[in-house]
Design a protein around this motif. Structure first.
Motif, PDB file in Angstrom:
ATOM      1  N   GLY A 156      -6.157   6.097  11.683  1.00  0.00           N
ATOM      2  CA  GLY A 156      -5.373   7.333  11.707  1.00  0.00           C
ATOM      3  C   GLY A 156      -4.040   7.228  12.407  1.00  0.00           C
ATOM      4  O   GLY A 156      -3.367   8.256  12.589  1.00  0.00           O
ATOM      5  N   ASN A 157      -3.615   6.038  12.804  1.00  0.00           N
ATOM      6  CA  ASN A 157      -2.340   5.879  13.512  1.00  0.00           C
ATOM      7  C   ASN A 157      -1.179   5.931  12.523  1.00  0.00           C
ATOM      8  O   ASN A 157      -0.986   4.992  11.737  1.00  0.00           O
ATOM      9  N   PRO A 158      -0.355   6.986  12.549  1.00  0.00           N
ATOM     10  CA  PRO A 158       0.711   7.126  11.549  1.00  0.00           C
ATOM     11  C   PRO A 158       1.886   6.189  11.786  1.00  0.00           C
ATOM     12  O   PRO A 158       2.540   5.766  10.829  1.00  0.00           O
ATOM     13  N   ILE A 159       2.158   5.854  13.036  1.00  0.00           N
ATOM     14  CA  ILE A 159       3.309   5.008  13.342  1.00  0.00           C
ATOM     15  C   ILE A 159       3.083   3.585  12.842  1.00  0.00           C
ATOM     16  O   ILE A 159       3.931   3.017  12.118  1.00  0.00           O
ATOM     17  N   ILE A 160       1.928   3.010  13.193  1.00  0.00           N
ATOM     18  CA  ILE A 160       1.619   1.651  12.747  1.00  0.00           C
ATOM     19  C   ILE A 160       1.502   1.608  11.232  1.00  0.00           C
ATOM     20  O   ILE A 160       1.975   0.661  10.586  1.00  0.00           O
ATOM     21  N   ALA A 161       0.894   2.642  10.641  1.00  0.00           N
ATOM     22  CA  ALA A 161       0.737   2.683   9.185  1.00  0.00           C
ATOM     23  C   ALA A 161       2.092   2.662   8.489  1.00  0.00           C
ATOM     24  O   ALA A 161       2.271   1.975   7.477  1.00  0.00           O
ATOM     25  N   GLN A 162       3.041   3.394   9.023  1.00  0.00           N
ATOM     26  CA  GLN A 162       4.353   3.421   8.394  1.00  0.00           C
ATOM     27  C   GLN A 162       5.051   2.075   8.509  1.00  0.00           C
ATOM     28  O   GLN A 162       5.668   1.602   7.543  1.00  0.00           O
ATOM     29  N   PHE A 163       4.948   1.436   9.672  1.00  0.00           N
ATOM     30  CA  PHE A 163       5.558   0.117   9.832  1.00  0.00           C
ATOM     31  C   PHE A 163       4.926  -0.904   8.888  1.00  0.00           C
ATOM     32  O   PHE A 163       5.625  -1.718   8.274  1.00  0.00           O
ATOM     33  N   VAL A 164       3.599  -0.879   8.769  1.00  0.00           N
ATOM     34  CA  VAL A 164       2.917  -1.811   7.872  1.00  0.00           C
ATOM     35  C   VAL A 164       3.308  -1.542   6.422  1.00  0.00           C
ATOM     36  O   VAL A 164       3.534  -2.479   5.638  1.00  0.00           O
ATOM     37  N   ALA A 165       3.432  -0.269   6.055  1.00  0.00           N
ATOM     38  CA  ALA A 165       3.817   0.084   4.687  1.00  0.00           C
ATOM     39  C   ALA A 165       5.237  -0.362   4.362  1.00  0.00           C
ATOM     40  O   ALA A 165       5.577  -0.568   3.192  1.00  0.00           O
ATOM     41  N   TYR A 166       6.075  -0.519   5.393  1.00  0.00           N
ATOM     42  CA  TYR A 166       7.450  -0.965   5.181  1.00  0.00           C
ATOM     43  C   TYR A 166       7.575  -2.483   5.079  1.00  0.00           C
ATOM     44  O   TYR A 166       8.632  -2.993   4.686  1.00  0.00           O
ATOM     45  N   LEU A 167       6.530  -3.233   5.436  1.00  0.00           N
ATOM     46  CA  LEU A 167       6.626  -4.685   5.412  1.00  0.00           C
ATOM     47  C   LEU A 167       6.926  -5.256   4.015  1.00  0.00           C
ATOM     48  O   LEU A 167       7.766  -6.155   3.888  1.00  0.00           O
ATOM     49  N   PRO A 168       6.268  -4.782   2.939  1.00  0.00           N
ATOM     50  CA  PRO A 168       6.566  -5.354   1.619  1.00  0.00           C
ATOM     51  C   PRO A 168       8.042  -5.235   1.206  1.00  0.00           C
ATOM     52  O   PRO A 168       8.631  -6.248   0.795  1.00  0.00           O
TER      53      PRO A 168
ATOM     54  N   ASP B  89       1.365   7.322  -0.768  1.00  0.00           N
ATOM     55  CA  ASP B  89      -0.081   7.113  -0.840  1.00  0.00           C
ATOM     56  C   ASP B  89      -0.473   5.838  -0.104  1.00  0.00           C
ATOM     57  O   ASP B  89      -1.506   5.798   0.577  1.00  0.00           O
ATOM     58  N   LEU B  90       0.355   4.799  -0.237  1.00  0.00           N
ATOM     59  CA  LEU B  90       0.089   3.542   0.456  1.00  0.00           C
ATOM     60  C   LEU B  90       0.011   3.760   1.961  1.00  0.00           C
ATOM     61  O   LEU B  90      -0.917   3.270   2.627  1.00  0.00           O
ATOM     62  N   MET B  91       0.968   4.518   2.499  1.00  0.00           N
ATOM     63  CA  MET B  91       0.966   4.782   3.937  1.00  0.00           C
ATOM     64  C   MET B  91      -0.279   5.546   4.357  1.00  0.00           C
ATOM     65  O   MET B  91      -0.900   5.246   5.382  1.00  0.00           O
ATOM     66  N   GLN B  92      -0.673   6.535   3.549  1.00  0.00           N
ATOM     67  CA  GLN B  92      -1.858   7.327   3.886  1.00  0.00           C
ATOM     68  C   GLN B  92      -3.136   6.485   3.812  1.00  0.00           C
ATOM     69  O   GLN B  92      -4.036   6.624   4.658  1.00  0.00           O
ATOM     70  N   ILE B  93      -3.217   5.617   2.816  1.00  0.00           N
ATOM     71  CA  ILE B  93      -4.394   4.751   2.682  1.00  0.00           C
ATOM     72  C   ILE B  93      -4.492   3.807   3.883  1.00  0.00           C
ATOM     73  O   ILE B  93      -5.564   3.636   4.480  1.00  0.00           O
TER      74      ILE B  93
END
Length: 206
Positions: A159-171, A147-151
């Motif tokens: 709507g960029n899925p690649i950047i969203a996934q990288f940002v979601a992995y930072l924590p 859900d975090l990645m989708q938000i």
């Protein structure tokens, strides 16, 4: 279990959800018990559990609750349906991963030859990806990390899925590195876990 048009019925969706949680949990348990690299969030939970002497199941649940609250802050609203759904997912998932990990360690999986352990670890990673793909397509409830990645993707990153996934992995990356620097002398194969970022997400889900 399926309608004539191949859509799963309500019962079918629940059964598929349970199967996906079990596959995902077993995949995570395999990677944790082998200690050759785990999913990033799971690896951070293992490291924090070692640091604070908390069981893996409890730490995964604590992390999940923290992400649920973070998601609410990012949404700037309290979506009880989403939050309760995340919690319904996290409770069985967390304790299945913890329980299966203990069971696998007892079986002596850590004494396998390295080449075989690597193959099984890769299979574990593939199982995690398969489990995620199933429950995302059913879309009844989601892991709060998904859900975090989708938000992040749709609310903040155009709507960029690649950047969203990288940002979601930072924590989890920050947590893993913090654990390393907090007690650097304890970073060993027998104790600390490194994360693998190659966990496939359904990046093109809308």
């Amino acid at each position: 279990m399926y309608y004539p048009d191949d859509r799963p019925t309500g019962l079918g969706q629940i059964i598929l959800l349970c199967i996906s949680i079990l596959i995902n949990s077993l995949g995570n348990a395999l990677t944790v018990s082998l200690n050759l690299g785990s999913a990033l969030w799971t690896a951070s939970a293992v490291n924090l559990g070692h640091l604070f002497s908390v069981s893996l199941g409890n730490m995964l649940l604590f992390e999940g609750i923290a992400v649920i609250l973070a998601n609410a802050l990012l949404l700037r609203s309290i979506d009880w349906h989403r939050m309760i759904g995340n919690l319904i997912f996290m409770i069985p998932f967390s304790y299945l991963v913890g329980g299966l990990t203990r069971l696998l360690v007892v079986t002596g999986i850590q004494s396998l030859p390295t080449w075989l352990a690597v193959i099984i670890d890769v299979v574990g990673v593939m199982m995690i990806g398969a489990g995620i793909s199933i429950y995302q397509r059913i879309n009844i409830v989601l892991h709060p990390n998904d859900d975090l990645m989708q938000i992040l993707r749709f609310r903040y990153l155009h709507g960029n899925p690649i950047i969203a996934q990288f940002v979601a992995y930072l924590p989890p990356i920050i947590l893993i590195v913090s654990c390393f620097f907090y007690q650097p002398g304890h970073l060993g194969c027998e104790r600390w876990h490194l994360g693998l970022s190659a966990i496939p997400r359904d990046l093109y889900r809308h």
